[in-house]
Structures are given as structure tokens and as C-alpha cells.
Design an enzyme around this catalytic site. Structure first.
Site, short mmCIF file in Angstrom:
data_model
loop_
_atom_site.label_atom_id
_atom_site.label_comp_id
_atom_site.label_asym_id
_atom_site.label_seq_id
_atom_site.Cartn_x
_atom_site.Cartn_y
_atom_site.Cartn_z
N ILE A 193 1.17 -1.09 -0.68
CA ILE A 193 0.06 0.19 -0.24
C ILE A 193 1.33 1.16 -0.11
O ILE A 193 0.41 2.20 -0.36
CB ILE A 193 -0.95 0.31 1.19
CG1 ILE A 193 -2.27 0.42 1.06
CG2 ILE A 193 -0.24 0.11 2.87
CD1 ILE A 193 -3.64 0.46 1.81
N ASN A 205 -3.59 2.59 15.53
CA ASN A 205 -4.10 1.73 16.46
C ASN A 205 -4.36 3.00 17.00
O ASN A 205 -3.86 4.26 16.82
CB ASN A 205 -3.17 1.47 17.50
CG ASN A 205 -1.82 1.37 16.90
OD1 ASN A 205 -1.98 2.80 17.60
ND2 ASN A 205 -0.70 1.30 17.58
N GLY A 252 3.10 -4.02 11.33
CA GLY A 252 2.18 -5.04 10.19
C GLY A 252 2.07 -3.12 9.20
O GLY A 252 2.72 -2.55 8.97
N ASP A 307 0.67 -0.20 9.19
CA ASP A 307 0.81 0.51 10.35
C ASP A 307 2.44 0.61 10.15
O ASP A 307 3.06 2.24 10.41
CB ASP A 307 0.22 0.50 11.96
CG ASP A 307 0.39 1.28 13.19
OD1 ASP A 307 0.18 2.85 11.51
OD2 ASP A 307 -0.07 1.71 13.49
#
Length: 169
Positions: A9, A22, A30, A32
């Protein structure tokens, strides 16, 4: 208008990418962690400003920051729920994370956006159920506007890619 691809992404050229964040907004693992790493310190600095102003981001909500070094203009940080066997309003919270991301996109002139598979990693949301919720939330939102022209679900793993591909056929 809605497509799926398997990939990273952080490499997608759209106006905004969505981060599976989060509640602390300080980066994590991951997707993030990958977004924070690839985008550089500008993203974290914006997240810290938001934390100082409002104390993080609640589950089901979203906030927007710069995209730093990423090809996108913005990162929308959406906080999905941790799966608790469906006993803690997880489905509605996940749907809200998608729709609140799209509202922020609209408010910021975004016409193309990419989403990861929110909550399906360490938050353990069942992948098929999460895909159905994501696609439904996006489809429902698109009935309210024609300003968002392109939505890409970016799947990092083959399993999610197959699930989204089947649902979007």
C-alpha cells in the site's frame, strides 16, 4: 471504481492511503509500521500533534495526516476493532472505520483512496467477514457521493487478495 490488487500500500499512487492504525497513532507493526517507516517522520509528527490535541483516535474513528515521503498526498489513520468473537460491537466499529475514512477523504478533496485489510492482522478479525463489511461500507458510502472516483483495496497477502477478488467479481 472499486478494484483490488495484491501489493504494498505504501507504493500506491492515490490521493490518500488508509492506515490500519492503533488508538495511540504512534505506529505499530504490520501495515501501520510499514506506512510510518516508508512515509518518514512527518507522519509521526502529525500524529503527535493530533494526540496532543485530542488524545489519540478512538476505535471506529479516523484522522488525517500528511503522507510524508509516500506517493499519496494524505494518510488517513483508521482504527479498527480487535476481534472479540463478535461480542463487542466489532462489526459496526469496523464499518465505521471505513465510512469515517471516506468522510475525511471527501472533506479533504480526495478522489482516489486505497484501503488495507483493516483489523485482519494482529487484531484477528475474520478475513471474510472483514472483507464483506469493508466492501459494504464503501459501496454504501459511494451511493452518497460521486466525488470519490477510485477505491483500491490493497491486499498484502494472497488469502485476502483471493477473498476480495471473489467478493468484487
Amino acid at each position: 471504481m472499486i478494484t483490488v490488487l495484491k501489493g504494498d500500500i505504501t507504493q500506491i499512487e492515490v490521493d490518500a492511503i488508509v492506515n490500519a492504525a492503533n488508538t495511540s497513532l504512534l505506529g505499530g507493526s504490520g501495515v501501520d509500521g510499514a506506512i510510518h517507516k516508508a512515509g518518514g517522520k512527518a507522519i509521526l509528527e502529525d500524529c503527535q500533534k493530533i494526540r496532543n490535541k485530542q488524545g489519540g483516535c478512538k476505535v471506529g474513528e479516523a484522522v488525517i495526516t500528511t503522507a510524508g515521503k509516500l506517493p499519496a498526498k494524505f494518510v488517513i489513520h483508521a482504527v479498527g476493532p480487535v476481534w472479540n468473537n463478535g461480542k463487542s460491537n466489532e462489526e459496526e466499529l469496523l464499518s465505521s472505520a471505513y465510512s469515517n475514512s471516506l468522510k475525511l477523504a471527501l472533506d479533504n478533496g480526495v478522489s482516489s483512496i486505497s484501503f488495507p485489510n483493516i483489523s485482519t492482522g494482529i487484531y484477528k478479525f475474520p478475513k471474510e467477514k472483514a472483507a464483506q463489511i469493508a466492501i459494504q461500507a464503501v459501496t454504501d458510502f459511494l451511493t452518497t457521493t460521486n466525488k470519490i472516483e477510485k477505491i483500491v483495496f490493497v491486499c498484502f497477502d494472497e488469502e485476502n487478495y483471493k477473498i476480495y477478488s471473489e467478493f468484487l467479481m
